[in-house]
Design an enzyme around this catalytic site. Structure first.
Site, PDB file in Angstrom:
ATOM      1  N   TYR A 289       0.841  -1.203   0.000  1.00 43.58           N
ATOM      2  CA  TYR A 289       0.000   0.000   0.000  1.00 43.58           C
ATOM      3  C   TYR A 289       0.874   1.250   0.000  1.00 43.58           C
ATOM      4  CZ  TYR A 289      -3.328   3.474   1.833  1.00 43.58           C
ATOM      5  OH  TYR A 289      -4.098   4.586   2.023  1.00 43.58           O
ATOM      6  N   GLU A 290       1.904   1.263   0.871  1.00 45.15           N
ATOM      7  CA  GLU A 290       2.806   2.418   0.952  1.00 45.15           C
ATOM      8  C   GLU A 290       3.574   2.606  -0.352  1.00 45.15           C
ATOM      9  OE1 GLU A 290       3.604   1.828   5.744  1.00 45.15           O
ATOM     10  OE2 GLU A 290       5.154   1.315   4.290  1.00 45.15           O
ATOM     11  N   LEU A 291       4.083   1.467  -0.905  1.00 45.78           N
ATOM     12  CA  LEU A 291       4.854   1.539  -2.147  1.00 45.78           C
ATOM     13  C   LEU A 291       4.001   2.063  -3.294  1.00 45.78           C
ATOM     14  CD1 LEU A 291       7.438   0.996  -3.729  1.00 45.78           C
ATOM     15  CD2 LEU A 291       6.678  -1.369  -4.032  1.00 45.78           C
TER      16      LEU A 291
END
Length: 287
Positions: A229-231
């Protein structure tokens, strides 16, 4: 059959051929030795040699010649076996090539499917981030935002550290401390998260307000949903023309990174196997 199966067969055939070639060399040496023995017997025969001795020496020579014939028979048999195995080896090499081409095509197809899936997820996350930023901007203008949604005052970060929790003790915590000790503002969950905070909102806030995203890519990282999700959020920002992602490989091979994300594997990265935390900090200072 996969390429490993054919490679094992090729290795076996090559060993068999090498063994046969050694046997031929051994038989050739035996033949040379027998010819030398025949010459040696001939040199002992002269005009004074008696009939009985001559007959004995002839029997000796006949025995050596029989041995030579036996050597040549074995050599012919070995050469025939080499020819058969060489033909089989050529066939197996063709089968290996076909298997490798098939595996390469499957790998390319899998990578293409993964890239399409990743692109779709990136688009979804990009739209989500754009919506989130627009909502935050709107609520700020109308003074309706709560302190839980956006911290007051707004804080800017030099680096957002995306990582798997399994890597905290190995590298992440020490790296975050080292960056902060060098004067950088760092979004790191142990620094920023408090009891009762919304994890998703805090991550979105950190992603939106960080200049760069440090991505600690490890075997644990590629298995996590939150890290993906962060990437994806960082990739969405890069698609708007900003260099954001700073990859650091930790206990992971290039093949593993390539399977996870071909585009990420193509980025120049630091590697904890050859770079210390001080080395990494010095490299980040030069951005």
């Amino acid at each position: 059959m996969n390429s490993s199966y054919y490679q094992n067969q090729i290795n076996r055939l090559e060993k068999d051929i090498a063994d046969l070639q050694k046997k031929i060399a051994d038989e050739n040496k035996k033949e040379i030795d027998k010819n030398k023995q025949i010459d040696s017997v001939h040199r002992t025969i002269n005009k004074n040699t008696s009939i009985s001795t001559l007959n004995s020496k002839q029997r000796q020579i006949d025995g050596y010649q029989k041995d030579i014939l036996n050597c040549r028979t074995k050599i012919a048999s070995y050469q025939k076996s080499i020819a058969t195995k060489s033909a089989e080896l050529g066939k197996k090499r063709q089968e290996l090539l076909k298997a490798q081409q098939s595996e390469q095509k499957k790998l390319q197809d899998d990578q293409l499917k993964f890239q399409k899936k990743l692109q779709s997820e990136i688009e979804i996350q990009k739209r989500h981030l754009e919506t989130l930023i627009a909502q935050n901007y709107s609520t700020q203008n109308n003074k309706l935002v709560s302190t839980e949604d956006i911290p007051e005052p707004t804080k800017q970060y030099d680096f957002f550290i995306s990582h798997a929790s399994e890597d905290k003790d190995d590298i992440v915590r020490d790296l975050a401390e080292a960056l902060r000790n060098n004067g950088f503002e760092v979004w790191y969950d142990e620094f920023e998260l408090k009891i009762g905070d919304s994890l998703r909102k805090k991550i979105d806030y950190g992603l939106s307000n960080a200049n760069y995203g440090i991505v600690i890519i490890s075997p644990s990282f590629v298995k996590k949903n939150w890290t993906e999700y962060e990437l994806n959020g960082m990739v969405a920002r890069e698609m708007n023309g900003h260099k954001v992602i700073l990859p650091i490989w930790h206990k992971i091979t290039k093949d593993e990174v390539l399977r996870f994300s071909p585009s990420l594997a193509d980025k120049l990265a630091l590697n904890t196997s050859i770079h210390t935390i001080d080395d990494i900090v010095e490299n980040l200072k030069n951005l």
